[in-house]
Enzyme design. Structure first.
Site, PDB file in Angstrom:
ATOM      1  N   ASP A   1       0.877  -1.168   0.000  1.00 25.44           N
ATOM      2  CA  ASP A   1       0.000   0.000   0.000  1.00 25.44           C
ATOM      3  C   ASP A   1       0.915   1.218   0.000  1.00 25.44           C
ATOM      4  OD1 ASP A   1      -2.379   1.583   0.289  1.00 25.44           O
ATOM      5  OD2 ASP A   1      -1.927   1.811   2.417  1.00 25.44           O
ATOM      6  N   SER A   2       0.295   2.403  -0.148  1.00 25.29           N
ATOM      7  CA  SER A   2       1.085   3.629  -0.075  1.00 25.29           C
ATOM      8  C   SER A   2       1.564   3.911   1.351  1.00 25.29           C
ATOM      9  CB  SER A   2       0.238   4.798  -0.566  1.00 25.29           C
ATOM     10  OG  SER A   2      -0.955   4.855   0.196  1.00 25.29           O
TER      11      SER A   2
ATOM     12  N   CYS B   1     -10.935   2.595  -0.097  1.00 26.14           N
ATOM     13  CA  CYS B   1      -9.539   2.877   0.268  1.00 26.14           C
ATOM     14  C   CYS B   1      -9.270   2.091   1.539  1.00 26.14           C
ATOM     15  CB  CYS B   1      -9.372   4.379   0.499  1.00 26.14           C
ATOM     16  SG  CYS B   1      -7.817   4.829   1.314  1.00 26.14           S
TER      17      CYS B   1
ATOM     18  N   HIS C   1      -7.441   2.601   3.969  1.00 24.13           N
ATOM     19  CA  HIS C   1      -7.340   3.374   5.217  1.00 24.13           C
ATOM     20  C   HIS C   1      -8.711   3.547   5.890  1.00 24.13           C
ATOM     21  CE1 HIS C   1      -3.398   4.637   3.690  1.00 24.13           C
ATOM     22  NE2 HIS C   1      -3.156   5.211   4.849  1.00 24.13           N
TER      23      HIS C   1
ATOM     24  N   CYS D   1      -4.381  -1.564  -1.852  1.00 24.27           N
ATOM     25  CA  CYS D   1      -4.503  -0.122  -2.043  1.00 24.27           C
ATOM     26  C   CYS D   1      -5.569   0.104  -3.110  1.00 24.27           C
ATOM     27  CB  CYS D   1      -3.155   0.439  -2.501  1.00 24.27           C
ATOM     28  SG  CYS D   1      -3.214   2.176  -2.940  1.00 24.27           S
TER      29      CYS D   1
ATOM     30  N   GLU E   1      -4.234   8.121   9.324  1.00 28.77           N
ATOM     31  CA  GLU E   1      -2.813   7.953   9.645  1.00 28.77           C
ATOM     32  C   GLU E   1      -2.443   8.653  10.954  1.00 28.77           C
ATOM     33  OE1 GLU E   1       0.257   7.504   7.032  1.00 28.77           O
ATOM     34  OE2 GLU E   1      -0.930   5.942   6.068  1.00 28.77           O
TER      35      GLU E   1
HETATM   36  N1  DGL Z   1      -4.639   3.170   1.037  1.00 25.64           N
HETATM   37  C1  DGL Z   1      -4.709   3.894  -0.216  1.00 25.64           C
HETATM   38  C2  DGL Z   1      -5.910   3.395  -1.008  1.00 25.64           C
HETATM   39  O1  DGL Z   1      -6.448   2.333  -0.676  1.00 25.64           O
HETATM   40  C3  DGL Z   1      -4.882   5.375  -0.115  1.00 25.64           C
HETATM   41  C4  DGL Z   1      -3.879   6.245   0.445  1.00 25.64           C
HETATM   42  C5  DGL Z   1      -3.275   7.190  -0.558  1.00 25.64           C
HETATM   43  O2  DGL Z   1      -3.900   8.147  -1.035  1.00 25.64           O
HETATM   44  O3  DGL Z   1      -2.114   6.936  -0.816  1.00 25.64           O
HETATM   45  O4  DGL Z   1      -6.317   4.015  -1.953  1.00 25.64           O
END
Ligand code: DGL
Length: 264
Positions: free
Chosen positions: A6-7, A183, A185, A69, A149
């Site tokens: 993931d990012s 997402c 997150h 992600c 985060e």
């Molecule tokens: N976790 C990333 C997603 O599922 C999003 C975070 C980001 O914008 O990097 O899209």
């Protein structure tokens, strides 16, 4: 061994599900903490970052990959599948299938929440349409990522409540049957999302992807019988990753190593 990336920290919500679903599977997690967010970047940049992330995972010897992600899954999955010779699962298909199923037994409405790049791609809508669901609303929620985060996730915290109000109050009266957390997150923000959409089922895209991955691994007899060991790599900030990771993983994280992702 399964590779998950993931990012940043968000993909750990999928790792938490993986540890429940396949407790003996060994995995390597990569969080691109030096380059987060992905969700506000161009398709070209998202693809080039995702390719580097997967090259790193391949160098670790993984034999399957979970793109945990939403932004990568909706903008770069075809590129990744064409570039690597291992099965790659994204977070779109499973969540769309589950949400369409819920909607079928309700009023037929689904709300998709995701990063700007995810919403712009239209990938969740396409997958929902394919599963027979046509009444879809999508909302980009870029500020949810920094909230998650930084630990602002409860209705008792004014930044979380007010940012969620900004995104969700305008669509709350559509009363969707299901809300796709597009997402990885966003599961951390479930409490505030449900505060504005109390009658909607929340569908975690990471959790649904893990169940798709599990079926695929079991049927191909891959990657499920190790010692249940996890290793964590980040592109920056080992200490802050280790400190925040437990909120996403619901378990402490040790053994975090920094990687120069630009060299992959
Ligand atoms: N976790 C990333 C997603 O599922 C999003 C975070 C980001 O914008 O990097 O899209």
């Amino acid at each position: 061994m399964i590779g998950i990336f993931d990012s940043g920290l968000g993909g750990l919500t999928a790792v938490a599900e993986l540890r429940k679903a396949l407790p003996n599977a060994d995995y390597v997690y990569f969080g691109d903490t030096a380059r987060i967010p992905y969700g506000t970047r161009s398709v070209e940049t998202i693809r080039s970052y995702a390719l580097q992330d997967c090259r790193f995972l391949m160098s670790m010897g993984v034999t399957s990959i979970l793109a945990a992600c939403g932004t990568v899954s909706t903008n770069a999955l075809d590129t990744l599948r064409a570039s690597f010779n291992v099965p790659i699962v994204g977070v779109v298909e499973g969540a769309a299938k589950k949400a369409a199923q819920i909607a079928k037994n309700g009023r037929g409405k689904v709300l998709v929440l995701g990063t700007p790049a995810t919403i712009k791609s239209g990938a969740f809508e396409k997958a929902l349409n394919k599963n027979g669901c046509r009444d879809v609303i999508s909302v980009a929620c870029p500020m949810f990522v920094p909230l998650a985060e930084n630990g602002y996730t409860s209705v008792n915290q004014i930044p979380a409540l007010e940012i969620a109000r900004e995104y969700l109050a305008p669509v709350a009266d559509t009363c969707p049957d299901a809300v796709i957390l597009g997402c990885t997150h966003y599961p951390l923000l479930s409490e505030v999302i449900s505060y504005f959409l109390p009658h909607s089922a929340l569908v975690s895209s990471g959790a649904e992807a893990v169940s798709e991955l599990k079926d695929m691994l079991i049927s191909s007899h891959r990657d499920i019988n190790g010692g249940g060991k996890g290793k964590y790599y980040v592109s920056d900030g080992v200490e802050s990753f280790s400190k925040s990771a437990h909120r996403f993983l619901q378990a402490p994280v040790s053994d975090v190593t920094v990687v120069d992702i630009n060299s992959y």
